[in-house]
Motif scaffolding. Structure first.
Motif, PDB file in Angstrom:
ATOM      1  N   ALA A  98       0.861  -1.298  -0.035  1.00 21.00           N
ATOM      2  CA  ALA A  98       0.114   0.112   0.168  1.00 21.00           C
ATOM      3  C   ALA A  98       0.832   1.260  -0.094  1.00 21.00           C
ATOM      4  O   ALA A  98       0.558   2.227  -0.595  1.00 21.00           O
ATOM      5  CB  ALA A  98      -0.956   0.071   1.169  1.00 21.00           C
ATOM      6  N   GLN A  99       1.953   1.231   0.701  1.00 20.72           N
ATOM      7  CA  GLN A  99       3.083   2.490   0.761  1.00 20.72           C
ATOM      8  C   GLN A  99       3.387   2.684  -0.600  1.00 20.72           C
ATOM      9  O   GLN A  99       3.484   4.074  -1.064  1.00 20.72           O
ATOM     10  CB  GLN A  99       3.873   2.333   1.665  1.00 20.72           C
ATOM     11  CG  GLN A  99       4.715   3.347   1.841  1.00 20.72           C
ATOM     12  CD  GLN A  99       6.075   3.487   3.043  1.00 20.72           C
ATOM     13  OE1 GLN A  99       5.985   2.632   3.609  1.00 20.72           O
ATOM     14  NE2 GLN A  99       6.590   4.493   2.893  1.00 20.72           N
ATOM     15  N   ALA A 100       3.757   1.765  -1.536  1.00 27.32           N
ATOM     16  CA  ALA A 100       4.132   1.807  -2.506  1.00 27.32           C
ATOM     17  C   ALA A 100       3.106   2.263  -3.628  1.00 27.32           C
ATOM     18  O   ALA A 100       3.752   3.120  -4.478  1.00 27.32           O
ATOM     19  CB  ALA A 100       4.761   0.488  -3.224  1.00 27.32           C
ATOM     20  N   ASN A 101       2.141   1.984  -3.535  1.00 29.03           N
ATOM     21  CA  ASN A 101       0.888   2.587  -4.271  1.00 29.03           C
ATOM     22  C   ASN A 101       0.624   4.118  -4.063  1.00 29.03           C
ATOM     23  O   ASN A 101       0.537   4.677  -4.985  1.00 29.03           O
ATOM     24  CB  ASN A 101      -0.362   1.914  -3.988  1.00 29.03           C
ATOM     25  CG  ASN A 101      -0.269   0.456  -4.342  1.00 29.03           C
ATOM     26  OD1 ASN A 101       0.259  -0.126  -5.466  1.00 29.03           O
ATOM     27  ND2 ASN A 101      -0.973  -0.416  -3.690  1.00 29.03           N
ATOM     28  N   ALA A 129       0.903   4.164   4.075  1.00 23.28           N
ATOM     29  CA  ALA A 129       0.019   3.295   3.414  1.00 23.28           C
ATOM     30  C   ALA A 129      -1.360   4.198   3.160  1.00 23.28           C
ATOM     31  O   ALA A 129      -2.071   3.625   2.267  1.00 23.28           O
ATOM     32  CB  ALA A 129      -0.176   2.307   3.930  1.00 23.28           C
ATOM     33  N   THR A 130      -1.528   5.267   3.728  1.00 26.50           N
ATOM     34  CA  THR A 130      -2.643   5.884   3.810  1.00 26.50           C
ATOM     35  C   THR A 130      -2.771   7.193   3.290  1.00 26.50           C
ATOM     36  O   THR A 130      -3.898   7.907   3.266  1.00 26.50           O
ATOM     37  CB  THR A 130      -3.351   5.774   5.312  1.00 26.50           C
ATOM     38  OG1 THR A 130      -2.630   6.396   6.193  1.00 26.50           O
ATOM     39  CG2 THR A 130      -4.017   4.064   5.584  1.00 26.50           C
ATOM     40  N   SER A 131      -1.493   7.864   3.467  1.00 23.45           N
ATOM     41  CA  SER A 131      -1.456   9.282   3.107  1.00 23.45           C
ATOM     42  C   SER A 131      -0.212   9.666   2.301  1.00 23.45           C
ATOM     43  O   SER A 131       0.670   9.252   2.610  1.00 23.45           O
ATOM     44  CB  SER A 131      -1.702  10.099   4.459  1.00 23.45           C
ATOM     45  OG  SER A 131      -0.710   9.866   5.280  1.00 23.45           O
ATOM     46  N   ALA A 132      -0.276  10.910   1.933  1.00 25.15           N
ATOM     47  CA  ALA A 132       0.953  11.400   1.390  1.00 25.15           C
ATOM     48  C   ALA A 132       0.718  12.954   1.214  1.00 25.15           C
ATOM     49  O   ALA A 132      -0.437  13.600   1.247  1.00 25.15           O
ATOM     50  CB  ALA A 132       1.010  11.305  -0.565  1.00 25.15           C
ATOM     51  N   VAL A 133       2.113  13.583   1.505  1.00 21.17           N
ATOM     52  CA  VAL A 133       2.100  14.926   1.520  1.00 21.17           C
ATOM     53  C   VAL A 133       3.005  15.556   0.431  1.00 21.17           C
ATOM     54  O   VAL A 133       4.096  15.190   0.542  1.00 21.17           O
ATOM     55  CB  VAL A 133       2.716  15.578   3.029  1.00 21.17           C
ATOM     56  CG1 VAL A 133       2.656  17.104   3.044  1.00 21.17           C
ATOM     57  CG2 VAL A 133       1.496  15.056   4.326  1.00 21.17           C
ATOM     58  N   ILE A 134       2.689  16.397  -0.190  1.00 22.42           N
ATOM     59  CA  ILE A 134       3.465  16.993  -1.261  1.00 22.42           C
ATOM     60  C   ILE A 134       3.393  18.723  -1.080  1.00 22.42           C
ATOM     61  O   ILE A 134       2.464  19.288  -0.722  1.00 22.42           O
ATOM     62  CB  ILE A 134       2.963  16.638  -2.712  1.00 22.42           C
ATOM     63  CG1 ILE A 134       2.880  15.314  -2.876  1.00 22.42           C
ATOM     64  CG2 ILE A 134       3.815  17.330  -3.868  1.00 22.42           C
ATOM     65  CD1 ILE A 134       1.887  14.992  -4.041  1.00 22.42           C
ATOM     66  N   GLU A 135       4.671  19.160  -1.188  1.00 18.15           N
ATOM     67  CA  GLU A 135       5.039  20.456  -1.110  1.00 18.15           C
ATOM     68  C   GLU A 135       5.173  21.041  -2.609  1.00 18.15           C
ATOM     69  O   GLU A 135       6.036  20.486  -3.252  1.00 18.15           O
ATOM     70  CB  GLU A 135       5.976  20.815  -0.327  1.00 18.15           C
ATOM     71  CG  GLU A 135       6.285  22.372   0.129  1.00 18.15           C
ATOM     72  CD  GLU A 135       6.984  22.625   1.352  1.00 18.15           C
ATOM     73  OE1 GLU A 135       6.596  23.151   2.457  1.00 18.15           O
ATOM     74  OE2 GLU A 135       7.917  22.098   1.562  1.00 18.15           O
TER      75      GLU A 135
END
Length: 152
Positions: A98-101, A129-135
């Motif tokens: 899930a983290q790779a996805n 696995a459940t979140s991403a943060v992009i700057e």
């Protein structure tokens, strides 16, 4: 009296249709839900409400999200000029990790933003696995003023 006979039949058909298990061929079976947070540098010249490359940054991202999420569906949680949080984002789960996805989805969005007409620089701050943060954006260089004062 005809309505009394038809109504139970419709209810039964609806229950049968909507209670079907999700098959492996269903898009929902090969997806996962994540939260995606996008932030702008506080001192960047742009924010999500400004035009960048002829289109508002927010509109470019929303359009990309509709094209790259499962069913084109997502919700917007926090929505400010310098921060947007997309919740209930269904992403395609091509790997069992899930983290790779999540990381692949975030990298794909970053690659899109880096292309013309925007050429927006990005940095993935975190992805699990459940979140991403992009700057987004590049901070302005703050010049340090030299002091001519000497210590006595």
């Amino acid at each position: 009296m005809k309505h009394l006979v038809i109504t139970p039949v419709i209810v039964i058909l609806c229950l049968l249709f909507f209670s079907q298990p999700v098959s492996a061929a269903s898009p929902a079976a090969n997806s996962q839900q994540i939260t995606l947070t996008l932030k702008c540098w506080d001192n960047w010249d742009y924010d999500f409400d400004k035009s960048y490359g002829g289109v508002m940054i927010r509109e470019r991202i929303d359009q990309w999200m509709r094209q790259h999420t499962v069913g084109g569906k997502f919700d917007i949680g926090e929505d400010e000029s310098f921060c947007i949080t997309y919740i209930n984002v269904g992403i395609h789960a091509s790997a069992s990790d899930a983290q790779a996805n999540t990381l692949a989805f975030a990298k794909s969005l970053c690659a899109f933003l880096a292309k013309a007409p925007g050429f927006i620089s990005t940095k993935i701050l975190s992805a699990d696995a459940t979140s991403a943060v992009i700057e987004l954006g590049t901070p302005k260089q703050v010049s340090k003023s030299k002091s001519n004062k000497t210590k006595e």
